[in-house]
Write a protein that holds these residues in place. Structure first.
Motif, PDB file in Angstrom:
ATOM      1  N   ASP B 157       0.836  -1.216   0.000  1.00  0.00           N
ATOM      2  CA  ASP B 157       0.000   0.000   0.000  1.00  0.00           C
ATOM      3  C   ASP B 157       0.866   1.259   0.000  1.00  0.00           C
ATOM      4  O   ASP B 157       0.606   2.224  -0.713  1.00  0.00           O
ATOM      5  N   PHE B 158       1.899   1.236   0.846  1.00  0.00           N
ATOM      6  CA  PHE B 158       2.792   2.392   0.971  1.00  0.00           C
ATOM      7  C   PHE B 158       3.503   2.640  -0.362  1.00  0.00           C
ATOM      8  O   PHE B 158       3.652   3.781  -0.810  1.00  0.00           O
ATOM      9  N   TRP B 159       3.901   1.572  -1.004  1.00  0.00           N
ATOM     10  CA  TRP B 159       4.596   1.635  -2.295  1.00  0.00           C
ATOM     11  C   TRP B 159       3.664   2.254  -3.345  1.00  0.00           C
ATOM     12  O   TRP B 159       4.064   3.150  -4.099  1.00  0.00           O
ATOM     13  N   ARG B 160       2.413   1.783  -3.358  1.00  0.00           N
ATOM     14  CA  ARG B 160       1.447   2.319  -4.331  1.00  0.00           C
ATOM     15  C   ARG B 160       1.194   3.803  -4.073  1.00  0.00           C
ATOM     16  O   ARG B 160       1.084   4.604  -4.998  1.00  0.00           O
ATOM     17  N   GLN B 161       1.118   4.147  -2.794  1.00  0.00           N
ATOM     18  CA  GLN B 161       0.809   5.531  -2.421  1.00  0.00           C
ATOM     19  C   GLN B 161       1.927   6.489  -2.850  1.00  0.00           C
ATOM     20  O   GLN B 161       1.676   7.589  -3.326  1.00  0.00           O
ATOM     21  N   HIS B 162       3.181   6.054  -2.673  1.00  0.00           N
ATOM     22  CA  HIS B 162       4.309   6.959  -2.939  1.00  0.00           C
ATOM     23  C   HIS B 162       5.000   6.685  -4.270  1.00  0.00           C
ATOM     24  O   HIS B 162       5.903   7.432  -4.649  1.00  0.00           O
ATOM     25  N   GLU B 163       4.635   5.643  -4.948  1.00  0.00           N
ATOM     26  CA  GLU B 163       5.134   5.285  -6.281  1.00  0.00           C
ATOM     27  C   GLU B 163       6.609   4.904  -6.307  1.00  0.00           C
ATOM     28  O   GLU B 163       6.967   3.839  -6.789  1.00  0.00           O
ATOM     29  N   VAL B 164       7.453   5.799  -5.803  1.00  0.00           N
ATOM     30  CA  VAL B 164       8.880   5.448  -5.752  1.00  0.00           C
ATOM     31  C   VAL B 164       9.277   5.369  -4.279  1.00  0.00           C
ATOM     32  O   VAL B 164       9.159   6.347  -3.541  1.00  0.00           O
ATOM     33  N   VAL B 165       9.751   4.183  -3.902  1.00  0.00           N
ATOM     34  CA  VAL B 165      10.008   3.918  -2.482  1.00  0.00           C
ATOM     35  C   VAL B 165      11.368   3.232  -2.336  1.00  0.00           C
ATOM     36  O   VAL B 165      11.740   2.386  -3.152  1.00  0.00           O
ATOM     37  N   ILE B 166      12.089   3.628  -1.301  1.00  0.00           N
ATOM     38  CA  ILE B 166      13.352   2.944  -1.013  1.00  0.00           C
ATOM     39  C   ILE B 166      13.211   2.160   0.294  1.00  0.00           C
ATOM     40  O   ILE B 166      12.306   2.414   1.079  1.00  0.00           O
ATOM     41  N   TYR B 167      14.115   1.221   0.506  1.00  0.00           N
ATOM     42  CA  TYR B 167      14.183   0.551   1.810  1.00  0.00           C
ATOM     43  C   TYR B 167      15.622   0.596   2.291  1.00  0.00           C
ATOM     44  O   TYR B 167      16.563   0.610   1.505  1.00  0.00           O
ATOM     45  N   LYS B 168      15.766   0.675   3.614  1.00  0.00           N
ATOM     46  CA  LYS B 168      17.112   0.751   4.190  1.00  0.00           C
ATOM     47  C   LYS B 168      17.078   0.267   5.627  1.00  0.00           C
ATOM     48  O   LYS B 168      15.990   0.107   6.208  1.00  0.00           O
ATOM     49  N   SER B 169      18.247   0.062   6.205  1.00  0.00           N
ATOM     50  CA  SER B 169      18.312  -0.470   7.567  1.00  0.00           C
ATOM     51  C   SER B 169      17.714   0.522   8.555  1.00  0.00           C
ATOM     52  O   SER B 169      17.687   1.734   8.317  1.00  0.00           O
ATOM     53  N   ILE B 170      17.245  -0.011   9.664  1.00  0.00           N
ATOM     54  CA  ILE B 170      16.659   0.808  10.722  1.00  0.00           C
ATOM     55  C   ILE B 170      17.723   1.129  11.767  1.00  0.00           C
ATOM     56  O   ILE B 170      17.699   2.174  12.402  1.00  0.00           O
ATOM     57  N   SER B 171      18.668   0.227  11.921  1.00  0.00           N
ATOM     58  CA  SER B 171      19.713   0.378  12.936  1.00  0.00           C
ATOM     59  C   SER B 171      20.933   1.059  12.324  1.00  0.00           C
ATOM     60  O   SER B 171      20.917   1.481  11.168  1.00  0.00           O
ATOM     61  N   ALA B 172      22.018   1.120  13.123  1.00  0.00           N
ATOM     62  CA  ALA B 172      23.256   1.724  12.628  1.00  0.00           C
ATOM     63  C   ALA B 172      24.039   0.772  11.736  1.00  0.00           C
ATOM     64  O   ALA B 172      25.043   1.174  11.143  1.00  0.00           O
ATOM     65  N   THR B 196      10.889  -3.909   8.556  1.00  0.00           N
ATOM     66  CA  THR B 196      11.669  -3.290   7.481  1.00  0.00           C
ATOM     67  C   THR B 196      11.208  -1.849   7.310  1.00  0.00           C
ATOM     68  O   THR B 196      10.021  -1.547   7.434  1.00  0.00           O
ATOM     69  N   GLN B 197      12.179  -0.995   7.015  1.00  0.00           N
ATOM     70  CA  GLN B 197      11.891   0.439   6.886  1.00  0.00           C
ATOM     71  C   GLN B 197      11.779   0.826   5.406  1.00  0.00           C
ATOM     72  O   GLN B 197      12.719   0.615   4.638  1.00  0.00           O
ATOM     73  N   PHE B 198      10.627   1.392   5.057  1.00  0.00           N
ATOM     74  CA  PHE B 198      10.391   1.892   3.695  1.00  0.00           C
ATOM     75  C   PHE B 198      10.248   3.400   3.773  1.00  0.00           C
ATOM     76  O   PHE B 198       9.643   3.928   4.713  1.00  0.00           O
ATOM     77  N   GLN B 199      10.797   4.070   2.774  1.00  0.00           N
ATOM     78  CA  GLN B 199      10.689   5.530   2.751  1.00  0.00           C
ATOM     79  C   GLN B 199      10.311   6.020   1.367  1.00  0.00           C
ATOM     80  O   GLN B 199      10.770   5.463   0.349  1.00  0.00           O
ATOM     81  N   GLN B 200       9.493   7.051   1.366  1.00  0.00           N
ATOM     82  CA  GLN B 200       9.184   7.778   0.148  1.00  0.00           C
ATOM     83  C   GLN B 200      10.520   8.230  -0.464  1.00  0.00           C
ATOM     84  O   GLN B 200      11.381   8.725   0.261  1.00  0.00           O
ATOM     85  N   TYR B 201      10.702   8.017  -1.764  1.00  0.00           N
ATOM     86  CA  TYR B 201      11.937   8.477  -2.414  1.00  0.00           C
ATOM     87  C   TYR B 201      11.871   9.990  -2.620  1.00  0.00           C
ATOM     88  O   TYR B 201      10.872  10.517  -3.103  1.00  0.00           O
ATOM     89  N   ILE B 202      12.914  10.666  -2.235  1.00  0.00           N
ATOM     90  CA  ILE B 202      12.975  12.120  -2.406  1.00  0.00           C
ATOM     91  C   ILE B 202      13.998  12.408  -3.497  1.00  0.00           C
ATOM     92  O   ILE B 202      15.180  12.091  -3.336  1.00  0.00           O
ATOM     93  N   SER B 203      13.550  12.990  -4.594  1.00  0.00           N
ATOM     94  CA  SER B 203      14.520  13.296  -5.653  1.00  0.00           C
ATOM     95  C   SER B 203      15.113  14.673  -5.390  1.00  0.00           C
ATOM     96  O   SER B 203      14.473  15.530  -4.783  1.00  0.00           O
ATOM     97  N   GLY B 204      16.339  14.847  -5.842  1.00  0.00           N
ATOM     98  CA  GLY B 204      16.985  16.140  -5.645  1.00  0.00           C
ATOM     99  C   GLY B 204      18.494  15.991  -5.627  1.00  0.00           C
ATOM    100  O   GLY B 204      19.035  14.933  -5.949  1.00  0.00           O
TER     101      GLY B 204
END
Lengths: 231, 332
Positions: B157-172, B196-204
């Protein structure tokens, strides 16, 4: 619901969950972080998994944390080579979740530990000293033949701070010093051990995981978690 | 009282930032002690803590009073990372000695009056990235919309909502930031095993900022990679000036986390919004210094040479610093 975060083999945690069944207490262990249902997001209500069941954050009335982190050895259900990474990830998730819960949490997490600060014995001694509590010096020696930590100890007494209550001694001077240390450490649950030196109580050590098999301490903790402590 | 007068570097010589600090201190003709972790079996430490913090460090046949140290730069590795310690095993004297040295110096670095870059307590803020992100937001930077979940349906759902999504570690623990793509559909079920942590992709445009005390060193990074650190795509870096308010926020961010040196990852969108992704408490600054010519090591060296006195807040506890910020972020 009262959530107790602990290793799934922690007998004290399970005993407390049984004793507190009337308040719907349950143990959250590492295995619960491997169940679909966790959801932490911006602006929405969080959901956790406790005792394998999805729980809405609004249904959690308090949390007692009896583990410093998730350990690799708790993750028998995870592939061996991934355990170290998964343990760190699960700890990071719990840190974030616990930090933003609005209900009573004993103790609140720090970035370094799920419950209170992750201080060395030496740092506890320094914090006690800075808080005006007489301290018993601690010496750590690292030489190849004999690495050790030494602290002279005569007869000791341990007090337990639970919110605004101090258990374990009626000596007001000890109670005041234990409370002062808990305040300096910004914790609500703390066992503080003193030794008597020349009839003066000196701080020896502190532990954010007191003995909760002691019924009096467990009773005070329940009182705190239920928001029933007198101001 | 012993006069504070020397600098301690603790780490291994092949670590690029540690090596760069040795070079920078030599260039500045500054006295320093290098505690090489490879020599741990020839290292002894005695730490006595009570109404004062005292002790002795011996490296080979050289003795140093811990009170002589005015500042320290720490990049130590866990003892078990060294083959000679790992091979010896947890029940060996070698293992016990290496860990006691590590713990003694770790403890000392938390309580000494010397200036420490960075104290372990402060560095721990990076152990949980979403926890740190709340502090970052409270200080004025934007952070990407985030979902942490074990539920594949919510991730979808989150992926569909934000279209471009990344995933990355939550810890250090270091991980490669990756963009979700079609190949991940069949693997999404695996997230039930571990949040697992998913984030909206921010271009820039990417910026890496190093804060050293009050100094700010910035470089702009031009790349098409999701994670330029691990990409074989071309990466161009150029030293740059940040808008004053952005530089000020970077300083405030590092100071509020009690970090004397920090590496801050920013991205500026085409709309001019500044997002912050992470504050690294032990930045590998040489990667950026080598490509841009920014004199970060020299700046850290000057900072260390000034020593004690910069380090006013000796016990950065959560309630004093990050917790209040955290609460502010949670409420906003």
């Amino acid at each position: 619901m009262i959530v107790i975060i602990a290793n799934r083999r922690n007998q004290v945690a399970h005993a407390l969950a049984q004793q507190w069944a009337a308040w719907d207490a349950a143990v959250l262990s590492a295995q619960d972080l491997s169940v679909a249902g966790w959801s932490l997001t911006d602006g929405a209500t969080d959901a956790a998994v406790v005792a394998q069941q999805r729980v809405d954050e609004r249904d959690i009335s308090a949390v007692l944390t009896l583990a410093p982190c998730i350990f690799e050895h708790e993750l028998g259900h995870i592939t061996l080579e991934d355990r170290s990474y998964v343990a760190a990830e699960m700890t990071a998730v719990l840190t974030f979740w616990l930090a933003r819960l609005r209900c009573p949490v004993l103790n609140r997490p720090t970035a370094a530990r799920l419950s209170g600060p992750a201080w060395s014995p030496e740092k506890w001694v320094r914090v006690a000293y800075e808080a005006g509590v007489p301290v018993e010096s601690i010496c750590r020696t690292a030489v190849p033949a004999d690495s050790k930590v030494e602290q002279k100890m005569s007869s000791t007494v341990t007090l337990t701070v639970v919110g605004n209550r101090v258990l374990g001694s009626d000596d007001s001077r000890l109670q005041q010093r234990a409370r002062r240390l808990a305040q300096a450490a910004a914790v609500e649950l703390l066992a503080v051990t003193f030794a008597t030196v020349d009839s003066e109580p000196h701080f020896v050590s502190a532990d954010v995981f007191p003995n909760l098999s002691d019924e009096t301490v467990a009773g005070a903790v329940l009182e705190y978690l239920r928001g029933q402590q007198a101001a | 009282m012993t006069e504070n007068r020397t600098i301690l570097l603790w780490g291994i010589p092949e670590d690029a930032p540690t090596a760069a600090m040795q070079d920078a201190l030599r260039r500045a003709n500054s006295d320093f002690i290098f505690l090489n972790q490879h020599a741990v079996l020839r290292t002894t430490v005695e730490l006595i803590v009570g109404s004062s913090v005292e002790g002795q460090l011996r490296i080979g046949d050289q003795d140093f009073g811990l009170a002589q140290i005015k500042s320290a730069y720490l990049r130590p590795y866990e003892p078990a990372a060294f083959p000679q310690i790992a091979r010896a095993g947890p029940h060996s004297r070698v293992w016990r000695h290496a860990h006691t040295v590590y713990q003694a110096l770790h403890s000392w670095s938390e309580i000494t009056d010397a200036l420490v870059v960075n104290r372990p307590d402060a560095a721990a803020v990076n152990n949980s990235k979403p926890y740190q992100a709340a502090l970052i937001e409270a200080l004025g930077f934007r952070t990407p919309r985030t979902l942490i979940t074990t539920d594949p349906a919510l991730a979808l759902d989150f992926w569909r909502q934000h279209e471009v999504v990344i995933y990355k570690s939550i810890s250090a623990v270091r991980s490669i930031v990756s963009r979700l793509s079609d190949k991940h559909h069949c693997r999404l079920a695996d997230i039930a095993n571990c949040p697992t942590q998913f984030q909206q992709y921010i271009s820039g445009t990417e910026y890496r900022v190093h804060v050293v005390g009050d100094e700010v060193f910035a470089c702009a990074i031009t790349t098409n990679a999701d994670d330029y650190r691990y990409s074989d795509k071309p990466v161009q870096m150029q030293a740059c000036e940040l808008p004053p308010e952005v530089a000020a926020t970077c300083r405030r961010l590092a100071q509020s986390m009690n970090l004397h040196v920090a590496g801050i990852d920013l991205r500026r969108t085409s709309q001019g919004d500044w997002y912050c992704f992470e504050v690294n408490p032990s930045p590998g600054f040489t990667y950026f210094e080598n490509q841009t010519g920014l004199a970060i090591a020299d700046s850290i060296a000057r900072f260390l040479m000034r020593g004690t006195g910069e380090n006013r807040q000796r016990y950065p506890t959560r309630r004093d610093s990050d917790e209040s910020l955290y609460q502010a972020a949670a409420v906003s």
